[in-house]
Design a protein around this motif. Structure first.
Motif, PDB file in Angstrom:
ATOM      1  N   GLY A  25       0.798  -1.214   0.000  1.00  0.00           N
ATOM      2  CA  GLY A  25       0.000   0.000   0.000  1.00  0.00           C
ATOM      3  C   GLY A  25       0.826   1.257   0.000  1.00  0.00           C
ATOM      4  N   VAL A  26       0.202   2.323   0.468  1.00  0.00           N
ATOM      5  CA  VAL A  26       0.844   3.634   0.528  1.00  0.00           C
ATOM      6  C   VAL A  26       1.424   3.809   1.921  1.00  0.00           C
ATOM      7  CG1 VAL A  26       0.471   6.129   0.389  1.00  0.00           C
ATOM      8  CG2 VAL A  26      -0.733   4.598  -1.174  1.00  0.00           C
ATOM      9  N   ILE A  27       2.667   4.217   1.981  1.00  0.00           N
ATOM     10  CA  ILE A  27       3.344   4.417   3.261  1.00  0.00           C
ATOM     11  C   ILE A  27       3.743   5.880   3.341  1.00  0.00           C
ATOM     12  CG2 ILE A  27       5.317   3.766   4.676  1.00  0.00           C
ATOM     13  CD1 ILE A  27       5.230   1.086   2.954  1.00  0.00           C
ATOM     14  N   GLU A  28       3.253   6.556   4.356  1.00  0.00           N
ATOM     15  CA  GLU A  28       3.589   7.960   4.568  1.00  0.00           C
ATOM     16  C   GLU A  28       4.331   8.053   5.880  1.00  0.00           C
ATOM     17  OE1 GLU A  28       0.194  10.510   2.454  1.00  0.00           O
ATOM     18  OE2 GLU A  28      -0.461   9.554   4.311  1.00  0.00           O
ATOM     19  N   GLY A  29       5.255   8.997   5.957  1.00  0.00           N
ATOM     20  CA  GLY A  29       5.981   9.054   7.198  1.00  0.00           C
ATOM     21  C   GLY A  29       6.781  10.308   7.408  1.00  0.00           C
ATOM     22  N   SER A  30       7.315  10.363   8.598  1.00  0.00           N
ATOM     23  CA  SER A  30       8.198  11.438   9.005  1.00  0.00           C
ATOM     24  C   SER A  30       9.392  10.781   9.692  1.00  0.00           C
ATOM     25  CB  SER A  30       7.468  12.381   9.969  1.00  0.00           C
ATOM     26  OG  SER A  30       7.150  11.689  11.161  1.00  0.00           O
ATOM     27  N   GLY A  31      10.132  11.547  10.418  1.00  0.00           N
ATOM     28  CA  GLY A  31      11.309  11.024  11.084  1.00  0.00           C
ATOM     29  C   GLY A  31      11.027   9.976  12.139  1.00  0.00           C
ATOM     30  N   THR A  32       9.850  10.003  12.749  1.00  0.00           N
ATOM     31  CA  THR A  32       9.580   9.058  13.841  1.00  0.00           C
ATOM     32  C   THR A  32       8.428   8.102  13.580  1.00  0.00           C
ATOM     33  OG1 THR A  32       8.218  10.703  14.957  1.00  0.00           O
ATOM     34  CG2 THR A  32      10.526  10.578  15.620  1.00  0.00           C
ATOM     35  N   HIS A  33       7.408   8.533  12.846  1.00  0.00           N
ATOM     36  CA  HIS A  33       6.222   7.698  12.671  1.00  0.00           C
ATOM     37  C   HIS A  33       5.851   7.552  11.196  1.00  0.00           C
ATOM     38  CE1 HIS A  33       5.575   7.604  16.949  1.00  0.00           C
ATOM     39  NE2 HIS A  33       5.702   8.910  16.980  1.00  0.00           N
ATOM     40  N   TRP A  34       5.420   6.365  10.847  1.00  0.00           N
ATOM     41  CA  TRP A  34       4.936   6.076   9.503  1.00  0.00           C
ATOM     42  C   TRP A  34       3.497   5.600   9.625  1.00  0.00           C
ATOM     43  CZ3 TRP A  34       9.039   2.873   6.341  1.00  0.00           C
ATOM     44  CH2 TRP A  34      10.194   3.633   6.207  1.00  0.00           C
ATOM     45  N   THR A  35       2.741   5.755   8.551  1.00  0.00           N
ATOM     46  CA  THR A  35       1.386   5.231   8.470  1.00  0.00           C
ATOM     47  C   THR A  35       1.294   4.395   7.209  1.00  0.00           C
ATOM     48  OG1 THR A  35       0.479   7.177   9.567  1.00  0.00           O
ATOM     49  CG2 THR A  35      -1.065   5.811   8.354  1.00  0.00           C
ATOM     50  N   ARG A  36       0.798   3.172   7.368  1.00  0.00           N
ATOM     51  CA  ARG A  36       0.587   2.294   6.216  1.00  0.00           C
ATOM     52  C   ARG A  36      -0.886   2.308   5.868  1.00  0.00           C
ATOM     53  NH1 ARG A  36       1.730  -3.465   6.836  1.00  0.00           N
ATOM     54  NH2 ARG A  36       1.097  -3.304   8.982  1.00  0.00           N
ATOM     55  N   GLN A  37      -1.183   2.554   4.604  1.00  0.00           N
ATOM     56  CA  GLN A  37      -2.562   2.432   4.126  1.00  0.00           C
ATOM     57  C   GLN A  37      -2.587   1.272   3.147  1.00  0.00           C
ATOM     58  OE1 GLN A  37      -4.230   5.688   1.912  1.00  0.00           O
ATOM     59  NE2 GLN A  37      -6.303   4.964   2.249  1.00  0.00           N
ATOM     60  N   LEU A  38      -3.284   0.216   3.536  1.00  0.00           N
ATOM     61  CA  LEU A  38      -3.368  -0.976   2.701  1.00  0.00           C
ATOM     62  C   LEU A  38      -4.234  -0.711   1.478  1.00  0.00           C
ATOM     63  CD1 LEU A  38      -3.853  -3.729   5.435  1.00  0.00           C
ATOM     64  CD2 LEU A  38      -1.744  -2.926   4.380  1.00  0.00           C
ATOM     65  N   PRO A  39      -4.093  -1.537   0.458  1.00  0.00           N
ATOM     66  CA  PRO A  39      -4.933  -1.367  -0.733  1.00  0.00           C
ATOM     67  C   PRO A  39      -6.437  -1.367  -0.424  1.00  0.00           C
ATOM     68  CG  PRO A  39      -3.134  -2.853  -1.221  1.00  0.00           C
ATOM     69  CD  PRO A  39      -3.081  -2.578   0.265  1.00  0.00           C
ATOM     70  N   ASN A  40      -6.846  -2.024   0.671  1.00  0.00           N
ATOM     71  CA  ASN A  40      -8.274  -2.045   1.032  1.00  0.00           C
ATOM     72  C   ASN A  40      -8.696  -0.804   1.824  1.00  0.00           C
ATOM     73  OD1 ASN A  40      -7.342  -2.406   3.647  1.00  0.00           O
ATOM     74  ND2 ASN A  40      -8.044  -4.513   3.836  1.00  0.00           N
ATOM     75  N   GLY A  41      -7.765   0.121   2.069  1.00  0.00           N
ATOM     76  CA  GLY A  41      -8.086   1.368   2.754  1.00  0.00           C
ATOM     77  C   GLY A  41      -7.781   1.393   4.238  1.00  0.00           C
ATOM     78  N   ARG A  42      -7.561   0.236   4.857  1.00  0.00           N
ATOM     79  CA  ARG A  42      -7.240   0.206   6.294  1.00  0.00           C
ATOM     80  C   ARG A  42      -5.892   0.863   6.529  1.00  0.00           C
ATOM     81  NH1 ARG A  42      -7.756  -5.439   9.020  1.00  0.00           N
ATOM     82  NH2 ARG A  42      -7.304  -4.124  10.793  1.00  0.00           N
ATOM     83  N   PHE A  44      -2.617   1.694   9.354  1.00  0.00           N
ATOM     84  CA  PHE A  44      -1.916   1.215  10.533  1.00  0.00           C
ATOM     85  C   PHE A  44      -0.787   2.184  10.866  1.00  0.00           C
ATOM     86  CE2 PHE A  44      -3.617  -2.528   8.486  1.00  0.00           C
ATOM     87  CZ  PHE A  44      -4.152  -3.246   9.542  1.00  0.00           C
ATOM     88  N   PRO A  45      -0.718   2.674  12.109  1.00  0.00           N
ATOM     89  CA  PRO A  45       0.446   3.482  12.494  1.00  0.00           C
ATOM     90  C   PRO A  45       1.633   2.561  12.760  1.00  0.00           C
ATOM     91  CG  PRO A  45      -1.044   3.257  14.352  1.00  0.00           C
ATOM     92  CD  PRO A  45      -1.700   2.564  13.183  1.00  0.00           C
ATOM     93  N   GLU A  46       2.806   3.005  12.406  1.00  0.00           N
ATOM     94  CA  GLU A  46       4.025   2.229  12.611  1.00  0.00           C
ATOM     95  C   GLU A  46       5.128   3.160  13.097  1.00  0.00           C
ATOM     96  OE1 GLU A  46       4.227  -0.987  12.246  1.00  0.00           O
ATOM     97  OE2 GLU A  46       2.597  -1.504  10.899  1.00  0.00           O
ATOM     98  N   ASP A  47       6.025   2.641  13.917  1.00  0.00           N
ATOM     99  CA  ASP A  47       7.245   3.377  14.220  1.00  0.00           C
ATOM    100  C   ASP A  47       8.121   3.336  12.978  1.00  0.00           C
ATOM    101  OD1 ASP A  47       6.526   3.931  16.859  1.00  0.00           O
ATOM    102  OD2 ASP A  47       7.438   2.089  17.607  1.00  0.00           O
TER     103      ASP A  47
END
Length: 108
Positions: A25-42, A44-47
């Protein structure tokens, strides 16, 4: 501190600790936190996995320096995050993860 590594790569420029992420999916992030958006739209926050990979690289560099003979030249030790997932949309070519990085905000 975790000492496991997904992989290591030794090159002429140095030794690299590689953190592998099978994220779709789409992964957006900064220096400390990333967010994964799966192809189904869900979502998930990630370090940011680079932070942990970099800690592992620094620990490995410290161990190499500690056990190397005195005055020995030790390699540069760095960190890499490799996003390797693929997904297939029906009727379209396979696509890997897409990454968007948010610009660092500065005070002032």
């Amino acid at each position: 501190m975790p000492t496991d590594r997904d992989s290591s790569v030794l090159t002429r420029s140095g030794l690299y600790v590689v953190e592998l992420k099978h994220w779709q999916g789409v992964i957006e992030g900064s220096g400390t936190h990333w967010t994964r958006q799966l192809p189904n739209g869900r979502t998930f926050p990630e370090d940011n996995p680079y932070i942990l990979a970099n800690r592992k690289a620094k620990r490995l560099a410290s161990l190499i320096k500690h056990y190397a003979p005195r005055n020995a030249q030790v390699p540069y030790v760095g960190a890499i995050v490799f996003l390797h997932a693929r997904h297939e949309d029906r009727g379209r070519a396979p696509a890997g993860p897409r990454f968007r990085c948010s610009p660092r905000r500065t005070a002032g």
